[in-house]
Motif scaffolding. Sequence first.
Motif, PDB file in Angstrom:
ATOM      1  N   ASN A 127       0.813  -1.212   0.000  1.00  0.00           N
ATOM      2  CA  ASN A 127       0.000   0.000   0.000  1.00  0.00           C
ATOM      3  C   ASN A 127       0.850   1.268   0.000  1.00  0.00           C
ATOM      4  N   GLU A 128       2.130   1.153  -0.296  1.00  0.00           N
ATOM      5  CA  GLU A 128       3.036   2.300  -0.269  1.00  0.00           C
ATOM      6  C   GLU A 128       2.729   3.255  -1.421  1.00  0.00           C
ATOM      7  N   ASN A 129       2.743   4.558  -1.128  1.00  0.00           N
ATOM      8  CA  ASN A 129       2.476   5.534  -2.180  1.00  0.00           C
ATOM      9  C   ASN A 129       3.770   6.201  -2.635  1.00  0.00           C
ATOM     10  N   ALA A 130       3.644   7.093  -3.625  1.00  0.00           N
ATOM     11  CA  ALA A 130       4.829   7.706  -4.221  1.00  0.00           C
ATOM     12  C   ALA A 130       5.618   8.531  -3.213  1.00  0.00           C
ATOM     13  N   GLY A 131       4.925   9.262  -2.364  1.00  0.00           N
ATOM     14  CA  GLY A 131       5.622  10.069  -1.370  1.00  0.00           C
ATOM     15  C   GLY A 131       6.411   9.222  -0.393  1.00  0.00           C
ATOM     16  N   GLN A 132       5.827   8.124   0.058  1.00  0.00           N
ATOM     17  CA  GLN A 132       6.509   7.245   1.005  1.00  0.00           C
ATOM     18  C   GLN A 132       7.713   6.560   0.361  1.00  0.00           C
TER      19      GLN A 132
END
Length: 292
Positions: A127-132
């Motif tokens: 569930n990791e997003n681009a910011g993370q």
Amino acid sequence: MLCRSKPIRTMTPRFDAWRWLDKEKIQRITSPNVNSPTFVEYVKGLNIDLIVVFFFPQILKPALLQTPRLGVLNCHPSLLPRYGGPHPAFWMLKNGESVAGVTVHVMTEKIDAGDIVAQQELIVGENENAGQLTQRQHHAAAVLLTEAVNAMAQGALNPKPQNIAERTYFGKKKAADTVLDWNASARHIANLWRAVQPYEPLAACLNGTTIKIYDAQSQEGPPSERVPGEIMAKESGTLLVQTGNGYLEIRSYEIVPFHGWLNRILQGFMLPVGSRFDRVPSAMGLASKAAS
């Protein structure tokens, strides 16, 4: 550009770059065009050994590349030769990659094509997003660059050519690249949402009404007779939408142009169960996304 007689160390980020440079009494200069003759001559006058580039939006041309005695090292946020070009975090997440990383390489005239000095692989969270992901890449890059610069100072670098046959290159992200297509699978749509977060929401349209999706996840489920884009269920602040394969649970959204309490009231009676989102956002919706 750093000029130090002793080995550099990894810095724990506590201040912004300008404040840190001032604190360490390191000279700095800004330039809207690093390839301008004036800036190139300024750099030549410094008699520098090495230029290090990190997440830099300008392309260095030969005059600047040939200035430092030891060349130019660049840190690119992917595992080259795959995902060369700008915005690799966006493209990797949109394409559902499970592995990302960072690469330190020798900078050449051809973008992201120079010999590889060091790499670190990063496993992408489900569930990791681009910011993370980008934040983790920054931390990994700091360590890799520190090691690479110190190895170069000791004459211990061992650059290896890239396998150009395995090279993939993706250009700049455009508004059309973030279009939500309900005929795609729920996983694909959720990956697209992860790829633009936390920088912008996804946009979806229903009979001229645009919603901005701020939180969503895919759900598996048995095949149904519902058409892609149809709202299957609705609860307070959430929607369950049929996709080409599976369901998208929209857990946070806004009805444009409303916010706050008014938006929550409108969610109660707009977008009823059984209504269907348009296949792609309207031209107005795309224009607003491009401007955001």
